[in-house]
Scaffold this active site. Structure first.
Site, PDB file in Angstrom:
ATOM      1  N   CYS A  99     -27.397 -32.046 -41.606  1.00 29.19           N
ATOM      2  CA  CYS A  99     -28.324 -30.979 -41.674  1.00 29.19           C
ATOM      3  C   CYS A  99     -29.282 -31.191 -40.429  1.00 29.19           C
ATOM      4  O   CYS A  99     -29.063 -31.961 -39.525  1.00 29.19           O
ATOM      5  CB  CYS A  99     -28.986 -31.054 -43.147  1.00 29.19           C
ATOM      6  N   CYS A 173     -27.770 -26.267 -39.831  1.00 27.20           N
ATOM      7  CA  CYS A 173     -28.078 -26.784 -38.253  1.00 27.20           C
ATOM      8  C   CYS A 173     -27.399 -26.034 -37.297  1.00 27.20           C
ATOM      9  O   CYS A 173     -27.392 -26.520 -36.200  1.00 27.20           O
ATOM     10  CB  CYS A 173     -27.563 -28.362 -38.293  1.00 27.20           C
ATOM     11  N   CYS A 177     -23.795 -29.268 -33.680  1.00 25.98           N
ATOM     12  CA  CYS A 177     -22.838 -30.181 -33.687  1.00 25.98           C
ATOM     13  C   CYS A 177     -21.652 -29.915 -32.487  1.00 25.98           C
ATOM     14  O   CYS A 177     -21.292 -28.722 -32.206  1.00 25.98           O
ATOM     15  CB  CYS A 177     -21.839 -30.192 -34.973  1.00 25.98           C
TER      16      CYS A 177
END
Length: 225
Positions: A99, A173, A177
């Site tokens: 997150c 988020c 990533c």
């Protein structure tokens, strides 16, 4: 035979000058060496430790036990790097929860999956912009389930953690990533516990637990029974 992570800079770049910190990290390097014997030499272990200490020093509010926290996180990082290089092989599925702040949702998810999996799944968590501390309401809500988050701390997202994971679960988020082929990526839309009461966090916790139970049934059905 020793090897070193390709993405790390020279060890001296992260060498810290405070004599007390240097002594603590020297000791931590020696403590980690037996676990990574034949995989990483002391220079590489120390480079990862110094880099990790520097990262946590930039975000953590409490610095009293920072060397201990850095050692814990460096162990995770070294394990991931070794796995990515093929030096460590594991048949246990690995899940990474991400997150923004690693202070609420991802911490609850990691604790719940770790508890329910009973060692059948390796669990990590991280934040794309880690906070200084875990959300106190989250700590209280998890304590209701006898799960102690008081010793946990927000950790920064690293490329090696994503690469080592079999399943990457993001929670608000966005596209922070890195994407690696062949991995399973899931996005769980969940309310952010930040600023919420324990009662409100409890509802988020229970929804996470429901999803974690479903995920565990897929990854390790014997643990979900």
């Amino acid at each position: 035979m020793s090897t070193s992570p390709q993405h790390h800079h020279d060890a001296e770049e992260y060498r810290l000058t405070d004599p007390h910190v240097t002594e603590l990290l020297d000791r931590a390097t020696a403590d980690l060496q037996p676990q990574f014997q034949g995989i990483f030499g002391p220079e590489t272990i120390r480079a990862v430790l110094d880099e990790t200490y520097t990262q946590l020093n930039a975000t953590a509010r409490v610095h009293t036990h920072l060397a201990t926290l850095a050692t814990r996180f460096a162990r995770e990082r070294l394990t991931s790097i070794a796995k990515n290089q093929g030096a460590l092989v594991s048949s246990t599925p690995e899940v990474l929860f991400v997150c923004v702040h690693n202070a609420g949702r991802s911490q609850m998810a990691a604790a719940l999956l770790h508890h329910r999996a009973q060692g059948r799944v390796t669990v990590r968590s991280a934040g794309s912009a880690p906070a200084e501390t875990i959300n106190p309401a989250v700590v209280l809500a998890m304590a209701e389930l006898d799960l102690d988050l008081s010793q946990e701390f927000p950790k920064p997202l690293t490329t090696e953690a994503v690469e080592a994971a079999d399943v990457v679960i993001t929670m608000g988020c966005g596209d922070a990533c890195p994407v690696f082929p062949g991995k399973r990526y899931l996005d769980w839309e969940l309310d952010d516990p930040a600023g919420k009461s324990v009662e409100e966090v409890r509802a988020v916790r229970d929804e996470i637990d429901r999803r974690v139970t479903g995920l565990l049934a897929e990854l390790a059905p014997e643990a979900a029974r």
